[in-house]
Design a protein around this motif. Structure first.
Motif, PDB file in Angstrom:
ATOM      1  N   PRO A  60      -0.026   0.374 -11.751  1.00 13.12           N
ATOM      2  CA  PRO A  60      -0.663   1.717 -12.614  1.00 13.12           C
ATOM      3  C   PRO A  60      -1.177   2.877 -11.508  1.00 13.12           C
ATOM      4  O   PRO A  60      -1.633   2.502 -10.434  1.00 13.12           O
ATOM      5  N   GLY A  61      -1.378   4.007 -11.908  1.00 12.41           N
ATOM      6  CA  GLY A  61      -2.099   4.944 -11.148  1.00 12.41           C
ATOM      7  C   GLY A  61      -1.171   5.784 -10.408  1.00 12.41           C
ATOM      8  O   GLY A  61       0.138   5.777 -10.166  1.00 12.41           O
ATOM      9  N   ASN A  62      -1.682   6.843  -9.631  1.00 14.62           N
ATOM     10  CA  ASN A  62      -0.887   7.803  -8.873  1.00 14.62           C
ATOM     11  C   ASN A  62      -0.520   6.937  -7.484  1.00 14.62           C
ATOM     12  O   ASN A  62      -1.201   6.630  -6.835  1.00 14.62           O
ATOM     13  N   GLN A  63       0.933   6.999  -7.477  1.00  9.14           N
ATOM     14  CA  GLN A  63       1.422   6.454  -6.401  1.00  9.14           C
ATOM     15  C   GLN A  63       1.542   7.426  -5.091  1.00  9.14           C
ATOM     16  O   GLN A  63       1.664   6.944  -3.954  1.00  9.14           O
ATOM     17  N   THR A  64       1.321   8.701  -5.298  1.00  9.09           N
ATOM     18  CA  THR A  64       1.375   9.396  -4.165  1.00  9.09           C
ATOM     19  C   THR A  64       0.120   9.886  -3.729  1.00  9.09           C
ATOM     20  O   THR A  64       0.130  10.766  -2.556  1.00  9.09           O
ATOM     21  N   TRP A  65      -1.148   9.507  -4.020  1.00  8.56           N
ATOM     22  CA  TRP A  65      -2.383   9.970  -3.510  1.00  8.56           C
ATOM     23  C   TRP A  65      -2.360   9.744  -2.193  1.00  8.56           C
ATOM     24  O   TRP A  65      -2.801  10.588  -1.446  1.00  8.56           O
ATOM     25  N   GLY A  66      -2.114   8.681  -1.434  1.00  9.17           N
ATOM     26  CA  GLY A  66      -2.042   8.294  -0.032  1.00  9.17           C
ATOM     27  C   GLY A  66      -1.323   9.290   0.692  1.00  9.17           C
ATOM     28  O   GLY A  66      -1.426   9.505   1.995  1.00  9.17           O
ATOM     29  N   TYR A  67      -0.231   9.839   0.035  1.00  6.76           N
ATOM     30  CA  TYR A  67       0.539  10.935   0.837  1.00  6.76           C
ATOM     31  C   TYR A  67      -0.133  12.255   1.001  1.00  6.76           C
ATOM     32  O   TYR A  67       0.563  13.062   1.836  1.00  6.76           O
ATOM     33  N   SER A  89       1.622   4.884  -1.513  1.00  9.43           N
ATOM     34  CA  SER A  89       0.701   5.323  -0.908  1.00  9.43           C
ATOM     35  C   SER A  89      -0.091   4.212   0.160  1.00  9.43           C
ATOM     36  O   SER A  89      -0.628   4.468   1.161  1.00  9.43           O
ATOM     37  N   ASP A  90       0.214   2.907  -0.398  1.00  6.46           N
ATOM     38  CA  ASP A  90      -0.188   1.937   0.655  1.00  6.46           C
ATOM     39  C   ASP A  90       0.832   1.459   1.564  1.00  6.46           C
ATOM     40  O   ASP A  90       0.654   1.236   2.656  1.00  6.46           O
ATOM     41  N   SER A  91       1.902   1.002   0.938  1.00  6.30           N
ATOM     42  CA  SER A  91       3.035   0.638   1.665  1.00  6.30           C
ATOM     43  C   SER A  91       4.012   1.721   2.616  1.00  6.30           C
ATOM     44  O   SER A  91       4.644   1.451   3.606  1.00  6.30           O
ATOM     45  N   LYS A  92       3.749   2.901   2.237  1.00  2.00           N
ATOM     46  CA  LYS A  92       4.121   4.084   2.790  1.00  2.00           C
ATOM     47  C   LYS A  92       5.713   4.200   2.373  1.00  2.00           C
ATOM     48  O   LYS A  92       6.492   4.845   3.145  1.00  2.00           O
TER      49      LYS A  92
END
Length: 543
Positions: free
Chosen positions: A272-279, A252-255
């Motif tokens: 930790p946490g959902n890696q995909t929320w930013g997508y 989500s941050d580094s894309k």
């Protein structure tokens, strides 16, 4: 008799003339009141404005406000987190008074906001962009606001007529809405208060497609403190969860595409946490929009998969820092472009001559300093905020001001500029003496800060403090009881906590007394601290 009637007519005519003259004078007075254009971005670090520092980016349009007005170098916030900062700006009160101490607590809706006062005084008021709390801003004639954090691509908006979705990039859209109101919708017979509020550059930093392509090719200088080990500071700095290497998310941050990290299995360090929320931003795009991003996203993922497993920690933080800056600064460039569009319109339309233009952010932000991203701390990068104000024929162009000013002061400043009485319970101080060259009337030499959102995201401990031009004294509490002192003149990067240094003991004693006085002045107290802690614990129990 005839002579008497003529005398009456003359007297009546004179009375009407005086009345009309009075009305005209009153109307002219009202018409001469300044318009106010309040421009606020979200998480825009002062380090990323070239009027403050040009080592990362050039922002020529935002810089115009500084060149044609005043640049404040010690502007700061009372509580460095989004919704509380906005509540302070709107009410002119500290967050423990207006109720919005953190992003979860409720805003006290009985509070009077300064747009309400402007509206009541005959100003036309409008708000476009990110408010971050509440769906029906008070005192605003026309608005289109993002729900919550909003989206970078094809954003939804809350309007008086209901929700709507607009295709495009959010920074451009907010500007389009603002310009449309200024050109087509406002009443030209009335002065206006326009709140032009950007979502960018809030995490997770999705630039517009063309900017994404441009900035992905760029390399940026690293801050001196990127590898800070917090050796000379207390528990709070050591335990905060905002380290670029450890806590910035790959997807989500580094894309990095999540399909890539899924193929790689467990990637160290585990975030930790959902890696995909930013997508979810990418998911909102149509095929044409995705095509602007796909090649760069593929190159990021390919590089990550090929190199990450063998990179050292130092190499990893350097790579993540560059990815962070590429996206963050690309978002800033769009903000600067669009601010330029609005400033150009003010100039072309003739509105500029009687319009106060303010550029600020809801707080500062870490751009790798101390190895961090995000905000929350009283330390400089999150505590200090950009503040640029232009007012033709009132503010001398190109002036720099070093006084300790806060977002707490905005409401009273705008009210005084518009000749509107401020409520007695507002807690700020009008900046008018500083804006009009009457600095001797400014008496404040210290500001008060209080952060509450702990335990929570980023795990920055609760703390309050006092800041002067020379020193910063901080008390961290809740699950610790630690004090820190920084010499802002000798240690501008705040690397050395000198609270136990014998040479500073007189300073500590004096600042602790001043801090007690400030807490009393602003009606803060240990009893309120205990109440807010209990309320937070009650919320956790309910979850």
């Amino acid at each position: 008799m005839h002579q008497y009637l003529n005398s009456n007519r003359i007297l009546t005519a004179l009375i009407l003339l005086v009345f009309i003259s009075g009305c005209t004078s009153k109307q002219e007075q009202e018409d001469s009141r300044p318009n106010i254009l309040f421009i606020m971005s979200d998480d825009h670090a002062y380090q990323a404005i070239s009027a403050y520092s040009d080592y990362l980016i050039q922002t020529p349009n935002i810089d115009r406000i500084a060149k044609e007005g005043m640049r404040f170098t010690n502007a700061c916030v009372t509580n460095s987190i989004c919704a509380p900062s906005r509540a302070t700006i709107l009410t002119g009160k500290h967050t423990h008074i207006n109720g919005k101490i953190d992003n979860l607590s409720a805003f006290d809706t009985t509070q009077v906001t300064f747009p309400q006062l402007f509206q009541a005084a005959g100003y036309e008021t409008a708000m476009f962009g990110k408010l971050h709390f509440g769906n029906n801003p008070k005192g605003v004639d026309d608005f289109m606001i993002l729900p919550g954090q909003g989206d970078y691509l094809n954003p939804d908006f809350i309007t008086p007529e209901g929700d709507t979705t607009i295709m495009g990039y959010v920074t451009d859209i907010i500007t389009d809405l603002t310009l449309n109101w200024l050109k087509e919708k406002r009443n030209p017979e009335k002065p206006f208060l326009m709140m032009y509020l950007h979502k960018a550059p809030h995490r997770n930093w999705w630039p517009r497609g063309d900017k994404f392509q441009k900035y992905a090719k760029m390399t940026f200088p690293e801050p001196e403190t990127l590898f800070d080990d917090y050796e000379n500071r207390g528990t709070a700095a050591k335990t905060a969860e905002m380290n670029i290497l450890k806590h910035m998310k790959y997807n989500s941050d580094s894309k990095v595409r999540h399909e890539t990290t899924d193929r790689m299995g467990e990637v160290k360090p585990v975030v930790p946490g959902n890696q995909t929320w930013g997508y979810k931003t990418y998911a909102r795009m149509n095929d044409a929009q995705k095509a602007q991003y796909d090649a760069v996203l593929d190159s990021i993922s390919d590089y990550f998969e090929a190199n990450w497993p063998t990179m050292t920690d130092e190499e990893k933080i350097k790579w993540k820092y560059q990815r962070y800056m590429q996206d963050y600064l690309a978002c800033i460039e769009s903000v600067d472009d669009n601010v330029g569009r609005v400033l150009d319109y003010l100039d072309e339309s003739g509105l500029a001559e009687n319009t106060i233009v303010v550029y600020t952010s809801d707080q500062g932000f870490y751009l790798g300093e101390h190895g961090w991203f995000d905000k929350r701390f009283i330390y400089n990068e999150s505590f200090k905020t950009p503040l640029l104000i232009r007012w033709p024929n009132k503010i001398q162009p190109g002036i720099t001001n070093e006084e300790m000013v806060q977002n707490l002061d905005f409401a009273q400043t705008f009210l005084e500029a518009a000749n509107i009485s401020a409520p007695d319970d507002m807690q700020g101080e009008s900046l008018m003496p500083l804006l009009t060259g009457k600095d001797s009337l400014w008496t404040r030499d210290a500001v008060y800060y209080h952060f509450y959102e702990y335990p929570s995201v980023h795990m920055v401990k609760r703390h309050y403090g006092i800041v002067t031009k020379e020193f910063k004294l901080v008390h961290f509490y809740y699950d610790v009881d630690e004090w820190e002192l920084y010499d802002r003149q000798k240690d501008p990067m705040e690397m050395q906590n000198v609270i136990d240094d014998p040479a500073y003991q007189d300073v500590v004693t004096d600042l602790k007394e001043q801090l007690k006085a400030l807490r009393l002045k602003y009606k803060d107290s240990p009893e309120l601290d205990a109440r807010f802690i209990q309320e937070a614990r009650n919320r956790q129990v309910k979850k």
